[in-house]
Design a protein around this motif. Sequence first.
Motif, PDB file in Angstrom:
ATOM      1  N   LYS A 332      21.970  50.009  52.967  1.00  0.00           N
ATOM      2  CA  LYS A 332      22.221  51.246  51.345  1.00  0.00           C
ATOM      3  C   LYS A 332      23.134  50.352  50.638  1.00  0.00           C
ATOM      4  N   LEU A 333      24.525  50.270  51.036  1.00  0.00           N
ATOM      5  CA  LEU A 333      25.540  50.314  50.784  1.00  0.00           C
ATOM      6  C   LEU A 333      25.964  48.809  50.948  1.00  0.00           C
ATOM      7  N   ASP A 334      26.398  47.677  49.622  1.00  0.00           N
ATOM      8  CA  ASP A 334      27.046  46.161  49.265  1.00  0.00           C
ATOM      9  C   ASP A 334      28.084  46.370  48.871  1.00  0.00           C
ATOM     10  N   THR A 335      29.069  46.090  49.823  1.00  0.00           N
ATOM     11  CA  THR A 335      30.648  46.452  49.056  1.00  0.00           C
ATOM     12  C   THR A 335      31.022  44.879  48.930  1.00  0.00           C
ATOM     13  N   SER A 336      31.555  44.349  47.522  1.00  0.00           N
ATOM     14  CA  SER A 336      32.350  42.804  48.000  1.00  0.00           C
ATOM     15  C   SER A 336      33.838  43.516  46.906  1.00  0.00           C
ATOM     16  N   TYR A 337      34.514  42.789  47.567  1.00  0.00           N
ATOM     17  CA  TYR A 337      36.402  42.282  47.805  1.00  0.00           C
ATOM     18  C   TYR A 337      36.666  41.172  46.276  1.00  0.00           C
ATOM     19  N   TYR A 338      37.167  41.133  45.264  1.00  0.00           N
ATOM     20  CA  TYR A 338      36.614  39.870  44.574  1.00  0.00           C
ATOM     21  C   TYR A 338      37.893  39.271  43.983  1.00  0.00           C
ATOM     22  N   THR A 339      38.037  38.625  43.571  1.00  0.00           N
ATOM     23  CA  THR A 339      39.413  38.177  43.016  1.00  0.00           C
ATOM     24  C   THR A 339      38.766  37.062  42.298  1.00  0.00           C
ATOM     25  N   LYS A 340      38.790  36.779  40.900  1.00  0.00           N
ATOM     26  CA  LYS A 340      37.664  35.964  40.270  1.00  0.00           C
ATOM     27  C   LYS A 340      39.727  34.979  38.502  1.00  0.00           C
ATOM     28  N   MET A 341      39.316  33.811  38.682  1.00  0.00           N
ATOM     29  CA  MET A 341      39.975  33.404  38.038  1.00  0.00           C
ATOM     30  C   MET A 341      39.212  33.200  36.612  1.00  0.00           C
ATOM     31  N   ILE A 342      39.806  34.042  35.331  1.00  0.00           N
ATOM     32  CA  ILE A 342      39.496  33.913  34.048  1.00  0.00           C
ATOM     33  C   ILE A 342      39.820  33.583  32.997  1.00  0.00           C
ATOM     34  N   TYR A 343      39.224  32.785  31.890  1.00  0.00           N
ATOM     35  CA  TYR A 343      39.170  31.626  30.857  1.00  0.00           C
ATOM     36  C   TYR A 343      39.289  33.132  29.846  1.00  0.00           C
TER      37      TYR A 343
END
Length: 346
Positions: A332-343
């Motif tokens: 039921k629950l989908d948790t994601s931790y992220y670190t993104k490089m953005i331009y």
Amino acid sequence: MLKNSLTTRALTLALLLAAGTAHADLVVTTDGARLTGTITLIDKGTIHLDTPYAGKLKIKQEQVASFETESPVTVRLQSGTVMSGPVESTGDGKLKIKSEDGVLETNTARVVASWGPEAEDPEVVRNRREWQYDASVDITGKTGNTEKFNMGASLKAKLKGPNDSLSFYAEYEQGEEEGNKTDDRAAGGMAYESFFSKHLGWYVRSELEMDNIDNIKMRSTSAAGMSYRLINKDHQTLVARSGLGYRYTAYDNDKEDESSPTLDFGLAHTYQFMDDIYMTNDLTYVPSLDDFANYRVVHDSGVEIPVGSGNNWKIRMGVKNEYESQPANDNKLDTSYYTKMIYSWR
């Protein structure tokens, strides 16, 4: 001879210092402080002063008794009058702006904005619609006892004005662990929001999503409704949304396809800690009108921090939660931790 040489050097140094001071802009505060530097901008009741001794200073205009500039600047007054030229202080808060067409006398309190020869009126810049583009990538991996790989990429485009915004996005996520797929998702959508008063506006949004891991062949969500601007400050915004929508979901497994009208609720919050550090929080809650126990909640919170001296590269760190009350699988629950490089670019 030595004494004469030292005297000459001291005199030369004093003249150089005096010359540097003479060519600096001057801000005199109400308590008598005299600040020298370069006035780069006056906007929204703040004087921006660039100094060689304390960096960039922001001084509240209500705390300024007078100011003057060595070089020509453009000044806009409360009356709407715009004039370009050097600004001279004549005491008691009085100012003289000297242009080729004559001299205009005013006072510090009547100055609404000021900008340099190469710049634009900050009010014009604020009211201009402008496209901004963000391209991001997020790649993580692990090898050894566990073989793991995750990759995410997204592209966003937003046309933003002072009271409306049009945005498009597309994103893709893929991941494997020990040779088994853990992520395989693609999504895209658009949204438009416009405010017709200080607090009230309307919005419309639509998105498509495919997720092979959650057995979603296709999910289509569309909604429209009213927007309520609860906070609208330079450093913080908070918008609440409520409306009606429609959701259609086709599944890859034996679960029956769903199609139903929905309610649509959302909160969007932004906060600026410093000049270039932002926090964003987004929350949507979409229950089915046919069955309120069938709902979906999506939450995304993150902080964007600039990388390097420019404004193009940023790192976004955050957490995303997706909760579905009646999923096609057991999760039921989908948790994601992220670190993104953005331009980012405009």
